[in-house]
Design an enzyme around this catalytic site. Structure first.
Site, PDB file in Angstrom:
ATOM      1  N   LYS A   1     -28.672  -7.711 -28.953  1.00  0.00           N
ATOM      2  CA  LYS A   1     -27.672  -6.644 -29.081  1.00  0.00           C
ATOM      3  C   LYS A   1     -27.818  -5.887 -30.389  1.00  0.00           C
ATOM      4  O   LYS A   1     -27.576  -4.688 -30.447  1.00  0.00           O
ATOM      5  CB  LYS A   1     -26.259  -7.223 -28.971  1.00  0.00           C
TER       6      LYS A   1
ATOM      7  N   LYS B   1     -32.294  -8.719 -16.905  1.00  0.00           N
ATOM      8  CA  LYS B   1     -30.967  -9.100 -16.409  1.00  0.00           C
ATOM      9  C   LYS B   1     -30.169  -7.865 -15.967  1.00  0.00           C
ATOM     10  O   LYS B   1     -30.248  -6.827 -16.623  1.00  0.00           O
ATOM     11  CB  LYS B   1     -30.263  -9.800 -17.571  1.00  0.00           C
TER      12      LYS B   1
ATOM     13  N   LYS C   1     -24.330  -4.413 -17.947  1.00  0.00           N
ATOM     14  CA  LYS C   1     -23.438  -3.262 -18.080  1.00  0.00           C
ATOM     15  C   LYS C   1     -24.044  -2.190 -18.956  1.00  0.00           C
ATOM     16  O   LYS C   1     -23.696  -1.024 -18.856  1.00  0.00           O
ATOM     17  CB  LYS C   1     -22.136  -3.685 -18.782  1.00  0.00           C
TER      18      LYS C   1
HETATM   19  P1  TYM Z   1     -19.567 -10.762 -20.254  1.00  0.00           P
HETATM   20  O1  TYM Z   1     -18.404  -9.893 -19.987  1.00  0.00           O
HETATM   21  O2  TYM Z   1     -20.778 -10.159 -20.856  1.00  0.00           O
HETATM   22  O3  TYM Z   1     -19.998 -11.490 -18.923  1.00  0.00           O
HETATM   23  C1  TYM Z   1     -19.034 -12.125 -18.106  1.00  0.00           C
HETATM   24  C2  TYM Z   1     -19.685 -13.213 -17.267  1.00  0.00           C
HETATM   25  O4  TYM Z   1     -20.673 -12.666 -16.406  1.00  0.00           O
HETATM   26  C3  TYM Z   1     -21.880 -13.402 -16.538  1.00  0.00           C
HETATM   27  N1  TYM Z   1     -23.020 -12.491 -16.312  1.00  0.00           N
HETATM   28  C4  TYM Z   1     -23.991 -12.713 -15.421  1.00  0.00           C
HETATM   29  N2  TYM Z   1     -24.217 -13.726 -14.556  1.00  0.00           N
HETATM   30  C5  TYM Z   1     -25.306 -13.643 -13.763  1.00  0.00           C
HETATM   31  N3  TYM Z   1     -26.187 -12.603 -13.799  1.00  0.00           N
HETATM   32  C6  TYM Z   1     -26.002 -11.564 -14.659  1.00  0.00           C
HETATM   33  N4  TYM Z   1     -26.856 -10.546 -14.666  1.00  0.00           N
HETATM   34  C7  TYM Z   1     -24.865 -11.598 -15.510  1.00  0.00           C
HETATM   35  N5  TYM Z   1     -24.389 -10.753 -16.470  1.00  0.00           N
HETATM   36  C8  TYM Z   1     -23.253 -11.308 -16.937  1.00  0.00           C
HETATM   37  C9  TYM Z   1     -21.855 -13.929 -17.966  1.00  0.00           C
HETATM   38  O5  TYM Z   1     -22.694 -15.046 -18.109  1.00  0.00           O
HETATM   39  C10 TYM Z   1     -20.397 -14.273 -18.127  1.00  0.00           C
HETATM   40  O6  TYM Z   1     -20.111 -15.568 -17.607  1.00  0.00           O
HETATM   41  N6  TYM Z   1     -19.474 -13.935 -23.919  1.00  0.00           N
HETATM   42  C11 TYM Z   1     -18.912 -13.904 -22.570  1.00  0.00           C
HETATM   43  C12 TYM Z   1     -17.418 -13.671 -22.579  1.00  0.00           C
HETATM   44  C13 TYM Z   1     -16.635 -14.769 -23.237  1.00  0.00           C
HETATM   45  C14 TYM Z   1     -16.523 -16.112 -22.774  1.00  0.00           C
HETATM   46  C15 TYM Z   1     -15.666 -16.762 -23.719  1.00  0.00           C
HETATM   47  C16 TYM Z   1     -17.062 -16.812 -21.691  1.00  0.00           C
HETATM   48  C17 TYM Z   1     -15.890 -14.654 -24.369  1.00  0.00           C
HETATM   49  N7  TYM Z   1     -15.296 -15.870 -24.643  1.00  0.00           N
HETATM   50  C18 TYM Z   1     -15.332 -18.115 -23.578  1.00  0.00           C
HETATM   51  C19 TYM Z   1     -16.717 -18.162 -21.563  1.00  0.00           C
HETATM   52  C20 TYM Z   1     -15.882 -18.808 -22.499  1.00  0.00           C
HETATM   53  C21 TYM Z   1     -19.668 -12.850 -21.769  1.00  0.00           C
HETATM   54  O7  TYM Z   1     -20.828 -12.920 -21.645  1.00  0.00           O
HETATM   55  O8  TYM Z   1     -18.972 -11.895 -21.194  1.00  0.00           O
END
Ligand code: TYM
Length: 350
Positions: A118, A211, A214
């Site tokens: 990032k 991957k 967004k």
């Molecule tokens: P975020 O919003 O980026 O993603 C949310 C969830 O979606 C999953 N994800 C995917 N899974 C499969 N294939 C993909 N291409 C893909 N893109 C995203 C992510 O693995 C995630 O589970 N850092 C976290 C948010 C967070 C969080 C936490 C999660 C903040 N605090 C505490 C668990 C526990 C995140 O990636 O959000």
């Protein structure tokens, strides 16, 4: 001590919730409700770790927070039985992050691959918040002393860091923890990542080695939860493939990332294995398979998109869900903060 089992997970309100978020995370959030007490958080404090040009500014943040909440509910999360709220309503997330900042080592954070991705080349210009992102994540989970965390594959390293932080806190404050009535010296559990299902890493429709994300510039690279049937059909028909017919065995997918990805998506949406998909479509042309994929995709996502639309048109209701969830989350969070402060030796009003 056996910890009470509790599920926690979060999703960032940064716009464009996509099929990766749905299949990698939200589907498992829904499933875990049957067996566990669950807390699902819209992590608006994580969302602001990159510049406003990335998260869109205040109005967009509020809109996206409501949209993720709507996606949770539309996908089948029950905010009455479980807890749904946005992170910034509970001060404990920031407070516990500070304590954990003093536990986590710079060397640990320097290894985080997501920060490197990032921040890109201009690391000097990344926010301190982006660097600290995984520590805030550990605080999110451990503020509720959660034991299980459903996430996609890309969050595995962050979960390992959460486990390291929990363990080091327990070690550093072992005597104090025992002195506060935890005979085994364990105050924080080591949260277990739950990375399950055939689509823990959904890939871009334009490049099977990247991957689905967004932040990818091309909207054709992902299927958004709000896409209508025509858009879904168009994106799947345009999705990159190779000239070979589909193989009949999973082994044949190993060197074909685009085919592997589409078969995985189909399997996850239809609730079958990749082998089942190949049994049905192996040897056939991509165009047939893609038509079938459009069908399952639209059948699964159209009702969710319609319900999301209905919910975001009623922001009063969505906000009431978030406030009610925060009120219930606060009960648990306050209890953890009181005990954590006592363990650390901070004096507080009694
Ligand atoms: P975020 O919003 O980026 O993603 C949310 C969830 O979606 C999953 N994800 C995917 N899974 C499969 N294939 C993909 N291409 C893909 N893109 C995203 C992510 O693995 C995630 O589970 N850092 C976290 C948010 C967070 C969080 C936490 C999660 C903040 N605090 C505490 C668990 C526990 C995140 O990636 O959000």
């Amino acid at each position: 001590m056996a910890f009470v089992e509790r599920v926690f997970s979060g999703v960032q309100p940064t716009g464009n919730l996509h099929l990766g978020n749905y299949l990698g995370a939200i589907v498992n959030f829904v499933k875990m409700q049957q067996t566990h007490n669950c807390i699902y958080c819209v992590v608006d404090m994580h969302a602001i770790t990159q510049g406003p040009e990335v998260w869109g500014g205040p109005a967009e943040l509020a809109r996206n927070t409501r949209e993720v909440t709507a996606a949770f509910i539309a996908s089948g999360i029950d905010p009455k039985k479980h807890i749904v709220f946005n992170q910034s309503q509970i001060a404990g997330h920031a407070e516990l992050t500070w304590i954990f900042n003093c536990i986590a080592r710079i060397g640990w954070l320097n290894r985080m691959t997501q920060f490197k991705e990032k921040a890109g080349k201009d690391r000097e210009n990344a926010s301190v918040g982006l660097y600290d992102y995984p520590v805030l994540m550990a605080a999110d989970i451990l503020l509720y002393r959660a034991t299980h965390v459903p996430v996609g594959e890309d969050q595995k390293q962050h979960l390992e860091l959460s486990r390291d932080i929990a363990q080091k806190f327990n070690n550093d404050f072992g005597d104090s923890i025992r002195g506060h009535g935890f005979a085994d010296g364990l105050y924080f559990p080591q949260p277990e990542p739950l990375i399950t299902g055939p689509a823990t890493r959904v890939m871009s429709l334009r490049d099977g080695t990247k991957k689905m994300s967004k932040s990818e510039a091309s909207d054709n690279s992902r299927i958004n939860l709000t896409d209508d049937a025509d858009t879904i059909a168009q994106k799947i028909r345009k999705a990159k493939t190779d000239p070979e017919p589909l193989p009949s065995e999973e082994k044949g997918l190993e060197t074909r990332p685009e085919a592997d990805n589409l078969v995985g998506i189909y399997a996850a949406l239809a609730g079958v294995t990749k082998q089942d998909v190949l049994k049905e479509f192996g040897g056939g042309q991509f165009s047939n398979f893609k038509n079938a994929l459009v069908e399952v995709c639209v059948a699964k996502l159209a009702p969710i998109a319609a319900e999301m639309k209905r919910l975001v048109a009623d922001p009063g209701y969505v906000d009431s869900v978030l406030v009610d969830g925060a009120n219930r989350a606060r009960g648990i969070a306050d209890e953890t903060m009181r005990m954590t402060k006592d363990i650390v030796g901070f004096i507080r009003q009694r």
